[in-house]
Write an enzyme that holds these catalytic residues in place. Structure first.
Site, PDB file in Angstrom:
ATOM      1  N   ALA A 106     -19.982 -33.402  32.859  1.00 36.68           N
ATOM      2  CA  ALA A 106     -19.444 -33.492  34.202  1.00 36.68           C
ATOM      3  C   ALA A 106     -20.062 -32.098  34.725  1.00 36.68           C
ATOM      4  O   ALA A 106     -20.442 -30.976  34.220  1.00 36.68           O
ATOM      5  CB  ALA A 106     -18.169 -33.503  34.272  1.00 36.68           C
ATOM      6  N   ASP A 107     -20.229 -32.091  36.142  1.00 39.41           N
ATOM      7  CA  ASP A 107     -20.498 -30.765  36.795  1.00 39.41           C
ATOM      8  C   ASP A 107     -19.910 -30.920  38.137  1.00 39.41           C
ATOM      9  O   ASP A 107     -19.947 -32.026  38.914  1.00 39.41           O
ATOM     10  CB  ASP A 107     -22.097 -30.817  37.016  1.00 39.41           C
ATOM     11  CG  ASP A 107     -22.578 -29.562  37.534  1.00 39.41           C
ATOM     12  OD1 ASP A 107     -22.747 -28.732  36.438  1.00 39.41           O
ATOM     13  OD2 ASP A 107     -22.598 -29.077  38.517  1.00 39.41           O
ATOM     14  N   THR A 108     -19.214 -29.938  38.762  1.00 36.50           N
ATOM     15  CA  THR A 108     -18.493 -29.581  39.893  1.00 36.50           C
ATOM     16  C   THR A 108     -19.001 -28.700  40.600  1.00 36.50           C
ATOM     17  O   THR A 108     -19.445 -27.564  40.473  1.00 36.50           O
ATOM     18  CB  THR A 108     -17.120 -29.289  39.544  1.00 36.50           C
ATOM     19  OG1 THR A 108     -16.174 -30.204  38.514  1.00 36.50           O
ATOM     20  CG2 THR A 108     -16.304 -29.137  40.589  1.00 36.50           C
TER      21      THR A 108
END
Length: 194
Positions: free
Chosen positions: A71-73
Site C-alpha cells: 500500500a502507499d498513501t
C-alpha cells in the site's frame, strides 16, 4: 476468518499492522527497500496505485503460495502531491498549506499472488481548521511526523485538535482502506468467514 494462503504485508507501518490485526488477519511482515519515484505525468489516483503496484513487483520473484499486500498513501492538495517531509521546515510548510482548507488522502493498494494482481485505491477528503503557528510547532516538535505523507497522522494530536471533518474512510487516512481491502479479498476468493 480464514485466508486461503499465508499473507505477507510489505510495509513496516505500525498503523497498517494494527489495522490488519483489527480485521482479524494473521500475517508476516516482509520488507524490501523500494524507491518511491513515479512518472511525473501520472494523475493523483494513478500515483498511489503506481507506487503500490511498483512495490509489489519487487517481491514477485520471491513470492510462493502467498498473498502479498502493498500500500502507499499520498496526500494531495489540489494537484500537488505532498510526500514525507525531509525536515522541520518542510513539515511546517506542508501543515501551513493544509491549514484552513481541505485536501485528499489517497491510498493505493495492491494484492498480489502468483496467479493475479489486483490494484485499487480509496480517497478521503480531510478538512483542517485554521492552525496556529504554536499548534504546528508543538506538533512537529513533539511528534516528528517525518515518516508521514503530508506531515501528519490523523490518529495523532494534530488530528484530534485540527481536523474538523472527513468525507470517506477514516482508516484510509490512517493508511489502509480496510473495508475495500476486505471486499477485494472476499471477491478474489482469498478470504472466507467460517
Amino acid at each position: 476468518m480464514n485466508l486461503s494462503r499465508p499473507l505477507l504485508l510489505a510495509s513496516n507501518s505500525p498503523r497498517r499492522k494494527e489495522l490488519l490485526t483489527g480485521l482479524g488477519l494473521t500475517f508476516e511482515v516482509k520488507i524490501k527497500e523500494v524507491h518511491e519515484d513515479f512518472p511525473a505525468e501520472l494523475k493523483r489516483e494513478q500515483v498511489a496505485e503506481f507506487l503500490a503496484s511498483h512495490k509489489a513487483d519487487q517481491y514477485l520473484e520471491d513470492l510462493e503460495d502467498q498473498i502479498l499486500l502493498t500500500a502507499d498513501t499520498i496526500v494531495c492538495l489540489g494537484d500537488q502531491v505532498l510526500n514525507k517531509p525531509a525536515d522541520y521546515e518542510q513539515a511546517y510548510d506542508m501543515l501551513r498549506s493544509l491549514s484552513g482548507t481541505h485536501h485528499e488522502v489517497i491510498t493505493g493498494v495492491c494484492i498480489l499472488t502468483r496467479e493475479s494482481k489486483t490494484v485499487f485505491h480509496d480517497t478521503t477528503k480531510v478538512y483542517f481548521k485554521e492552525l496556529s503557528h504554536q499548534e504546528i510547532d508543538y506538533y512537529i516538535t513533539n511528534y516528528k511526523p517525518y515518516d508521514k505523507a503530508g506531515a501528519y497522522g490523523i490518529q495523532e494530536w494534530i488530528g484530534k485538535i485540527g481536523i474538523e471533518r472527513i468525507e470517506g474512510s477514516y482508516f484510509n487516512v490512517v493508511g489502509l482502506p480496510v473495508q475495500k481491502l476486505y471486499h477485494q479479498l472476499t471477491e478474489l476468493g482469498l478470504l472466507k468467514i467460517d
